[in-house]
Design an enzyme around this catalytic site. Structure first.
Site, PDB file in Angstrom:
ATOM      1  N   ASN A  22       0.845  -1.410  -0.141  1.00 16.43           N
ATOM      2  CA  ASN A  22       0.156  -0.034   0.107  1.00 16.43           C
ATOM      3  C   ASN A  22       0.724   1.221  -0.056  1.00 16.43           C
ATOM      4  O   ASN A  22       2.033   1.248   0.578  1.00 16.43           O
ATOM      5  CB  ASN A  22      -0.891  -0.070   1.179  1.00 16.43           C
ATOM      6  CG  ASN A  22      -0.205  -0.151   2.413  1.00 16.43           C
ATOM      7  OD1 ASN A  22       0.552  -0.764   2.568  1.00 16.43           O
ATOM      8  ND2 ASN A  22      -1.188   0.641   3.561  1.00 16.43           N
ATOM      9  N   CYS A  77      -4.365   0.586  -2.382  1.00 18.07           N
ATOM     10  CA  CYS A  77      -3.849  -0.716  -1.697  1.00 18.07           C
ATOM     11  C   CYS A  77      -2.980  -1.629  -2.203  1.00 18.07           C
ATOM     12  O   CYS A  77      -2.695  -1.520  -3.613  1.00 18.07           O
ATOM     13  CB  CYS A  77      -5.173  -1.352  -1.607  1.00 18.07           C
ATOM     14  SG  CYS A  77      -6.419  -0.654  -0.710  1.00 18.07           S
ATOM     15  N   GLU A  87      -3.017  -4.462  -3.155  1.00 21.37           N
ATOM     16  CA  GLU A  87      -3.593  -5.483  -4.039  1.00 21.37           C
ATOM     17  C   GLU A  87      -3.647  -4.890  -5.535  1.00 21.37           C
ATOM     18  O   GLU A  87      -2.960  -5.406  -6.556  1.00 21.37           O
ATOM     19  CB  GLU A  87      -5.116  -5.989  -3.724  1.00 21.37           C
ATOM     20  CG  GLU A  87      -5.083  -6.915  -2.614  1.00 21.37           C
ATOM     21  CD  GLU A  87      -5.156  -6.003  -1.305  1.00 21.37           C
ATOM     22  OE1 GLU A  87      -4.718  -4.775  -1.320  1.00 21.37           O
ATOM     23  OE2 GLU A  87      -5.893  -6.296  -0.469  1.00 21.37           O
ATOM     24  N   CYS A  93     -10.282  -5.170  -0.023  1.00 26.17           N
ATOM     25  CA  CYS A  93     -11.576  -3.991  -0.129  1.00 26.17           C
ATOM     26  C   CYS A  93     -12.143  -4.275  -1.075  1.00 26.17           C
ATOM     27  O   CYS A  93     -11.840  -4.729  -2.338  1.00 26.17           O
ATOM     28  CB  CYS A  93     -10.735  -2.702   0.055  1.00 26.17           C
ATOM     29  SG  CYS A  93     -10.309  -1.735  -1.334  1.00 26.17           S
TER      30      CYS A  93
HETATM   31  N1  THU Z   1      -5.102  -1.507   2.247  1.00 31.14           N
HETATM   32  C1  THU Z   1      -4.650  -2.438   1.575  1.00 31.14           C
HETATM   33  O1  THU Z   1      -3.745  -2.191   1.116  1.00 31.14           O
HETATM   34  N2  THU Z   1      -5.181  -3.501   1.224  1.00 31.14           N
HETATM   35  C2  THU Z   1      -6.315  -3.971   1.949  1.00 31.14           C
HETATM   36  O2  THU Z   1      -6.779  -5.384   1.588  1.00 31.14           O
HETATM   37  C3  THU Z   1      -7.004  -3.163   2.961  1.00 31.14           C
HETATM   38  C4  THU Z   1      -6.420  -1.854   3.078  1.00 31.14           C
HETATM   39  C5  THU Z   1      -4.546  -0.537   2.925  1.00 31.14           C
HETATM   40  C6  THU Z   1      -5.099   0.988   2.355  1.00 31.14           C
HETATM   41  C7  THU Z   1      -4.708   1.903   3.489  1.00 31.14           C
HETATM   42  O3  THU Z   1      -3.333   2.221   3.174  1.00 31.14           O
HETATM   43  C8  THU Z   1      -4.508   0.968   4.922  1.00 31.14           C
HETATM   44  O4  THU Z   1      -4.539  -0.157   4.323  1.00 31.14           O
HETATM   45  C9  THU Z   1      -5.697   1.319   5.783  1.00 31.14           C
HETATM   46  O5  THU Z   1      -7.044   1.227   5.125  1.00 31.14           O
END
Ligand code: THU
Length: 136
Positions: A42, A53, A55, A89
């Protein structure tokens, strides 16, 4: 590339996470049909909505390398240090859907060694809106 190897790679990618605002570090790895692996973490920005994110970073990296076309996404691994497994998400599920097939798997790990949960992408996002709706 088996599931354990893929989650290990996601855990490795988590080390690169740039998450100064949430402090929540996430890593991801994706496996393409021809066996290539791409990594993501992220990346947060001061204007929070610009955050992406792990992913989607991994998927976009595979696409940018010319290595991922629709239907060719075999698996996505998500790594986060949480009590419960961290699932992609909603926005990421939609991006996964763009490249997924009926058997695309999501692996989640909380320690980078074991698969704590395995689920089919289509179970996470049933009845999706997708390109087949308007480009049959
Ligand atoms: N986030 C991800 O990178 N992947 C996920 O599956 C859930 C959320 C990140 C986005 C943000 O930087 C932090 O987690 C908090 O939401």
């Amino acid at each position: 590339m088996n599931a354990e190897q893929l989650v290990k790679q996601a855990w490795q990618a988590r080390k690169s996470a740039y998450a100064p605002y949430s402090g929540f570090r996430v890593g991801a790895s994706v496996l393409t049909q021809n066996g290539q692996v791409f990594l993501g973490c992220n990346v947060e920005v001061a204007s929070y909505g610009g955050t992406i994110c792990a992913e989607r970073v991994a998927i976009n990296s595979a696409v940018a390398a010319g290595a991922l076309n629709p239907g060719e996404l075999m698996a996505v691994a998500v790594a986060a240090d949480t009590d419960e497994p961290t699932a992609p998400c909603g926005i990421c599920r939609q991006t996964i859907e763009e490249f997924a097939n009926e058997s695309t798997l999501i692996y989640m790990t909380r320690d980078g060694e074991h698969v704590s949960l395995q689920v089919k992408h289509r179970e996470l996002l049933p009845f999706s809106f997708n390109r087949r709706q308007f480009r049959p």
